[in-house]
Design a protein around this motif. Sequence first.
Motif, short mmCIF file in Angstrom:
data_model
loop_
_atom_site.label_atom_id
_atom_site.label_comp_id
_atom_site.label_asym_id
_atom_site.label_seq_id
_atom_site.Cartn_x
_atom_site.Cartn_y
_atom_site.Cartn_z
N GLN A 1 0.73 -0.98 -0.08
CA GLN A 1 0.02 -0.03 0.18
C GLN A 1 0.71 1.17 0.09
O GLN A 1 0.79 2.33 -0.70
CB GLN A 1 -0.86 -0.11 1.29
N HIS A 2 2.01 1.13 0.56
CA HIS A 2 2.96 2.61 0.67
C HIS A 2 3.48 2.60 -0.57
O HIS A 2 3.54 3.85 -1.17
CB HIS A 2 4.05 2.26 1.72
N SER A 3 3.76 1.65 -1.34
CA SER A 3 4.06 1.75 -2.93
C SER A 3 2.99 2.46 -3.40
O SER A 3 3.32 3.32 -4.56
CB SER A 3 4.49 0.50 -3.61
N ASN A 4 1.87 1.94 -3.73
CA ASN A 4 0.69 2.62 -4.38
C ASN A 4 0.52 4.22 -3.98
O ASN A 4 0.50 5.05 -4.94
CB ASN A 4 -0.60 1.96 -3.92
N VAL A 5 0.63 4.48 -2.77
CA VAL A 5 0.62 5.89 -2.43
C VAL A 5 1.71 6.55 -2.97
O VAL A 5 1.69 7.70 -3.48
CB VAL A 5 0.43 5.90 -0.75
N ASN A 6 3.04 6.15 -2.84
CA ASN A 6 4.15 6.95 -3.44
C ASN A 6 3.90 6.95 -5.11
O ASN A 6 4.25 8.30 -5.59
CB ASN A 6 5.37 6.12 -3.33
N ILE B 1 0.72 7.27 -6.52
CA ILE B 1 -0.24 8.29 -6.55
C ILE B 1 0.49 9.79 -6.41
O ILE B 1 0.17 10.63 -7.22
CB ILE B 1 -1.34 8.09 -5.67
N LYS B 2 1.25 9.77 -5.26
CA LYS B 2 1.94 11.38 -5.14
C LYS B 2 2.69 11.57 -6.35
O LYS B 2 2.87 12.76 -6.55
CB LYS B 2 2.78 11.08 -3.92
N ARG B 3 3.58 10.78 -6.69
CA ARG B 3 4.49 10.93 -7.89
C ARG B 3 3.50 11.23 -9.08
O ARG B 3 3.87 12.36 -9.94
CB ARG B 3 5.02 9.93 -8.26
N ALA B 4 2.54 10.59 -9.36
CA ALA B 4 1.63 11.17 -10.55
C ALA B 4 0.96 12.29 -10.32
O ALA B 4 0.80 13.21 -11.27
CB ALA B 4 0.56 10.01 -10.82
N GLN B 5 0.66 12.99 -9.34
CA GLN B 5 -0.02 14.03 -8.89
C GLN B 5 0.90 15.20 -9.01
O GLN B 5 0.70 16.06 -9.57
CB GLN B 5 -0.55 14.24 -7.32
#
Length: 124
Positions: free
Chosen positions: A2-7, A9-13
């Motif tokens: 889940q931490h990887s997915n959050v990273n 998403i933040k990178r994409a934003q």
Amino acid sequence: MQHSNVNNIKRAQKESVLFREISSLFLRASFDDKRLSGLVVNRVKLSKDKSVCYVYFYTKEGEEHFKHNLLDLLKWYKPSVRKAIADEIAGRYVPNFLFKYDVQHEKQDKINNLIDKLKREGKL
């Protein structure tokens, strides 16, 4: 996981915000510097550690024109771009920008032209 997915998403934003701001900057610059007219920011990509932002450009004149006529000009604009991004985007660090020609656009054009040709010939 889940931490990887959050990273991601933040990178994409952040990439989205950078794309919007950099596109806007180069559009405004193209009004003043006609050498930049026809140059389009296609996409941006951040490195894994977000320290480098790859800015991919496209011009209908092609990759050789970009490398020989525009790349040095873009490098000249780099400090101004970094300063403008630092002023516009809240964050601790501004990434280093590397300018590249986007060959994906040319590949997509070739595919679209082939599809159009097949349609005209009645094979699709």
